[in-house]
Write an enzyme that holds these catalytic residues in place. Structure first.
Site, PDB file in Angstrom:
ATOM      1  N   GLY A 189     -69.577  -7.230   7.166  1.00 45.31           N
ATOM      2  CA  GLY A 189     -69.011  -8.442   7.824  1.00 45.31           C
ATOM      3  C   GLY A 189     -67.462  -7.927   8.085  1.00 45.31           C
ATOM      4  O   GLY A 189     -67.083  -6.730   8.344  1.00 45.31           O
ATOM      5  N   HIS A 436     -52.323 -11.982  36.860  1.00 43.95           N
ATOM      6  CA  HIS A 436     -52.917 -10.802  37.259  1.00 43.95           C
ATOM      7  C   HIS A 436     -51.956  -9.610  36.892  1.00 43.95           C
ATOM      8  O   HIS A 436     -50.790 -10.034  37.435  1.00 43.95           O
ATOM      9  CB  HIS A 436     -53.553 -10.687  38.495  1.00 43.95           C
TER      10      HIS A 436
END
Ligand SMILES: Cc1cc2nc3c(=O)[nH]c(=O)nc-3n(C[C@H](O)[C@H](O)[C@H](O)COP(=O)(O)OP(=O)(O)OC[C@H]3O[C@@H](n4cnc5c(N)ncnc54)[C@H](O)[C@@H]3O)c2cc1C
Length: 457
Positions: A189, A436
């Protein structure tokens, strides 16, 4: 303390308890918090989220420095690890935040009581009595109109094992005198994966033994599959379907006997073993049996407002319970909007339904998937493994789940949580402007990919 009747008494000073205490005080409630340790912060601050993320950051720097020449940086030579300085930095981060909590408690005038608290039974004339055993042993009582249980959880152990210098839980592994040369991690996990990642970066031979058929078993299957490939590429030995039969200490370390996925007995030896097989709720010895509170596999059953079956007693998880006590509006917790994050390298961030869960619920699906290989910022970071996967409802474009494996996945998932909370659709997200070059553009492309219209793939 004896004469004061608090609006709310909170048992446990971890993130659930201290957040509730502060929010309660912000709402003008008279709040007391009882914590058995002399420090606030709980598992998260002392032996969980914060120290592990500190070590993961050290590991990230170490990985970068080990590949400095790939980034055109020469002359670093062979980096050496000053482990005691690594631990010191981790401890100083924890100490800084413990001080921060002390400050906030003073600022909000929250009564802080050191001791082990337990319930004494139902409220009498609307007032609860909480018994407090101080560290030195003396008993006292505290009265409050409401009680919030926030006692947290402890690491589960395999039957017959005791933590020690070689058999570790999340507590011991965080203060090892040296990083181990070899480590077996039982359980894949978030906790097992993060420690595997940390110590692999610092050079340990790491073997993972996971009982279920895949690592990160609660995540989307494609995430588990790709993470397995990337962990193996990092030299981590991943064993799934592995049933641990025995863990023994040897003169030099530990020996773990397990049955592999083909039913064959196997043995692995290492310097240390980490047992990371889940967490157990701390519901013992706190007087639950004196109340109507119901347990579900050791955890306290609550309704959507975190109320237990005993009037005036709540259990958290979440600050909405305090909003309810203060008589303010509260928003019930939507479990499907809670992000799940694993901070290993690569990271996982996910929210909502996996593809398999959505199919099971009868949705007709549209899936969009975008690999970080097509994202320019990921290339700049030199870290373009992984992908973003969108699980959406074909009919209305509802976003049912977002699954990210890769750079900064644990940060990027925030966008997905926000849009799901605001019930945004795939179509809206496809036309939402993203700066961007950013890693966040990978989400834009993944939303576009749902309609077969990713730009960069
Ligand atoms: C290695 C590791 C890494 C983790 N990383 C992350 C992560 O990155 N992000 C994340 O979201 N979660 C992470 N978690 C999980 C996170 O630590 C827990 O979800 C969180 O600590 C739970 O908070 P809590 O307040 O409910 O309980 P706890 O943090 O366990 O705090 C409970 C507090 O109650 C006190 N207490 C218990 N019983 C009594 C009593 N009877 N009287 C008085 N005081 C009592 C305890 O001393 C403790 O201080 C991690 C866990 C581990 C083990």
């Amino acid at each position: 303390m004896a004469d004061t009747i608090y609006d709310v008494a909170i048992i446990g000073g971890g993130p659930a308890g201290y957040t509730a205490a502060i929010r309660g005080a912000e709402y003008g409630l008279k709040v007391a918090l009882i914590e058995k340790s002399d420090k606030l912060g709980g598992t998260c601050l002392h032996v969980g989220c914060i120290p592990t993320k500190a070590l993961l950051f050290n590991a990230e720097i170490w990985d970068h420095l080990s590949h400095a020449s790939d980034f055109g940086i020469e002359g670093i030579g062979t980096p050496t690890l000053n482990w005691s300085a690594v631990l010191k930095r981790k401890d100083s981060i924890v100490a800084k935040h413990v001080k921060g909590l002390d400050f906030l408690f003073k600022k909000h005038k929250i009564a802080r009581i050191e001791g082990f608290a337990s319930l004494t039974g139902p409220a009498q004339a609307g007032i609860h009595t909480v018994e407090v055993t101080a560290t030195a042993g003396e008993l006292s009582q505290l009265k409050a109109k409401n009680v919030i249980l926030a006692t947290g959880s402890s690491a589960k152990m395999l039957p017959g094992l005791q933590p020690g210098p070689r058999i570790l839980t999340n507590i011991e592994i965080l203060s090892l005198a040296q990083p181990p040369k070899s480590l077996i991690v039982i359980g894949a996990g978030a906790v097992g994966l993060e420690f595997s990642s940390i110590f692999r970066s610092f050079g340990a031979e790491v073997s993972i033994l996971e009982f279920l058929p895949r690592i990160a078993p609660v995540e989307d299957e494609e995430v588990s599959k790709e993470l397995t490939r990337l962990f193996k590429k990092r030299g981590i030995d991943v064993n799934t379907g592995a049933k641990v039969e025995q863990v023994e200490e040897t003169p030099t370390g530990v020996k773990v006997t397990f049955t592999d996925a083909n039913g064959k007995p196997q043995i692995k030896e290492a310097e240390k073993v980490l047992v990371a097989v889940g967490r157990a709720g701390r519901t013992e010895n706190i007087g639950i049996e004196k109340t109507k509170i119901e347990l579900d596999r050791g955890l306290i059953k609550v309704n959507e407002a975190q109320q237990t079956a005993e009037p005036g007693i709540y259990a958290i998880g979440d600050i909405v319970s305090v909003a309810k006590i203060a008589g303010r509006n509260f928003r019930p917790v939507r479990r499907d909007r809670i992000p799940a994050c694993t901070y290993a390298e690569p990271q996982i961030g996910s929210v909502g339904l996996t593809e398999a869960q959505a199919k099971e619920q009868g949705y007709e699906l549209k899936i969009g998937k975008f690999p970080f290989a097509g994202n320019s910022k990921a290339t700049i970071l030199g870290n373009h493994d992984g992908f973003v996967k969108i699980v959406s409802d074909a009919k209305y474009g509802e976003i049912l789940g977002v699954h990210i494996l890769g750079p900064q996945a644990t940060e990027l998932i925030a966008e997905a949580v926000a849009v799901m909370e605001l019930e945004g659709t795939v179509n809206e997200m496809m036309f939402t402007i993203h700066a961007h070059p950013t890693l966040a553009e990978s989400l834009l492309d993944a939303f576009g990919a749902v309609e077969g219209m990713a730009i960069n793939a």
